[in-house]
Scaffold this active site. Structure first.
Site, PDB file in Angstrom:
ATOM      1  N   THR A  13     -33.400 -20.418  73.878  1.00  0.00           N
ATOM      2  CA  THR A  13     -33.687 -21.829  73.638  1.00  0.00           C
ATOM      3  C   THR A  13     -35.089 -22.198  74.111  1.00  0.00           C
ATOM      4  O   THR A  13     -35.702 -21.491  74.914  1.00  0.00           O
ATOM      5  CB  THR A  13     -32.662 -22.734  74.346  1.00  0.00           C
ATOM      6  OG1 THR A  13     -32.728 -22.518  75.759  1.00  0.00           O
ATOM      7  CG2 THR A  13     -31.254 -22.455  73.850  1.00  0.00           C
ATOM      8  N   ASP A  14     -35.587 -23.316  73.600  1.00  0.00           N
ATOM      9  CA  ASP A  14     -36.910 -23.796  73.993  1.00  0.00           C
ATOM     10  C   ASP A  14     -36.767 -24.998  74.933  1.00  0.00           C
ATOM     11  O   ASP A  14     -35.660 -25.339  75.353  1.00  0.00           O
ATOM     12  CB  ASP A  14     -37.756 -24.131  72.759  1.00  0.00           C
ATOM     13  CG  ASP A  14     -37.161 -25.223  71.885  1.00  0.00           C
ATOM     14  OD1 ASP A  14     -36.291 -25.988  72.365  1.00  0.00           O
ATOM     15  OD2 ASP A  14     -37.563 -25.322  70.711  1.00  0.00           O
ATOM     16  N   LEU A  15     -37.871 -25.653  75.246  1.00  0.00           N
ATOM     17  CA  LEU A  15     -37.839 -26.789  76.166  1.00  0.00           C
ATOM     18  C   LEU A  15     -37.051 -27.976  75.624  1.00  0.00           C
ATOM     19  O   LEU A  15     -36.652 -28.850  76.390  1.00  0.00           O
ATOM     20  CB  LEU A  15     -39.257 -27.228  76.523  1.00  0.00           C
ATOM     21  CG  LEU A  15     -40.025 -26.261  77.422  1.00  0.00           C
ATOM     22  CD1 LEU A  15     -41.467 -26.731  77.608  1.00  0.00           C
ATOM     23  CD2 LEU A  15     -39.340 -26.119  78.775  1.00  0.00           C
TER      24      LEU A  15
END
Length: 142
Positions: A13-15
């Site tokens: 996942t990203d931010l």
């Protein structure tokens, strides 16, 4: 159609808390490998036989976001093949609601270890052909 199940890892996942877009291509790869395995082909054996399996074209269309810990399915279908190439289509679905997250295609060629396009030998070709024919008759949906 071959399907595999997995769960989104935190590292994917990203931010924003959603799966980083490039990870879908990794999931497509997992589907391709599972397809070959279902056909009775171990990718390590194929490479030891001097045959590589690089992608020369891939596309991915994103529909909805996957998030950490979502369970998902990758459905992989062989849509076209011959002794020099394979074309796969993919659907990635969230398992709990069957939501289409992404779909795409890849085109792979068979090459020698030196990168020259080669034709698949009878042993490997017949294994893929047998699974393809079986799938064509069954027409399973993801």
């Amino acid at each position: 159609m071959i399907s595999i199940e997995d769960r989104v890892r935190f590292e994917e996942t990203d931010l924003m808390g959603v799966v980083y877009h490039a990870n879908y291509l990794h999931w497509f790869e997992m589907g391709r490998i599972a397809y070959l395995r279902a056909a009775g082909i171990d990718l390590n054996d194929l490479m030891q036989a001097g045959v590589m399996f690089p992608i020369f074209d891939v596309d991915c269309h994103y529909k909805h976001s996957a998030r950490f810990d979502d369970e998902y399915l990758v459905c992989t279908t062989l849509t076209d093949f011959n002794r020099a190439k394979l074309v796969f289509s993919y659907k990635v679905l969230r398992k709990n609601d069957n939501m289409l997250l992404a779909e795409g295609t890849s085109r792979n060629v068979f090459t020698s270890l030196e990168g020259k396009i080669t034709r698949l030998n009878d042993v490997y070709y017949q294994k893929i052909d047998a699974l393809y024919r079986q799938e064509t008759k069954e027409k399973k949906e993801c």
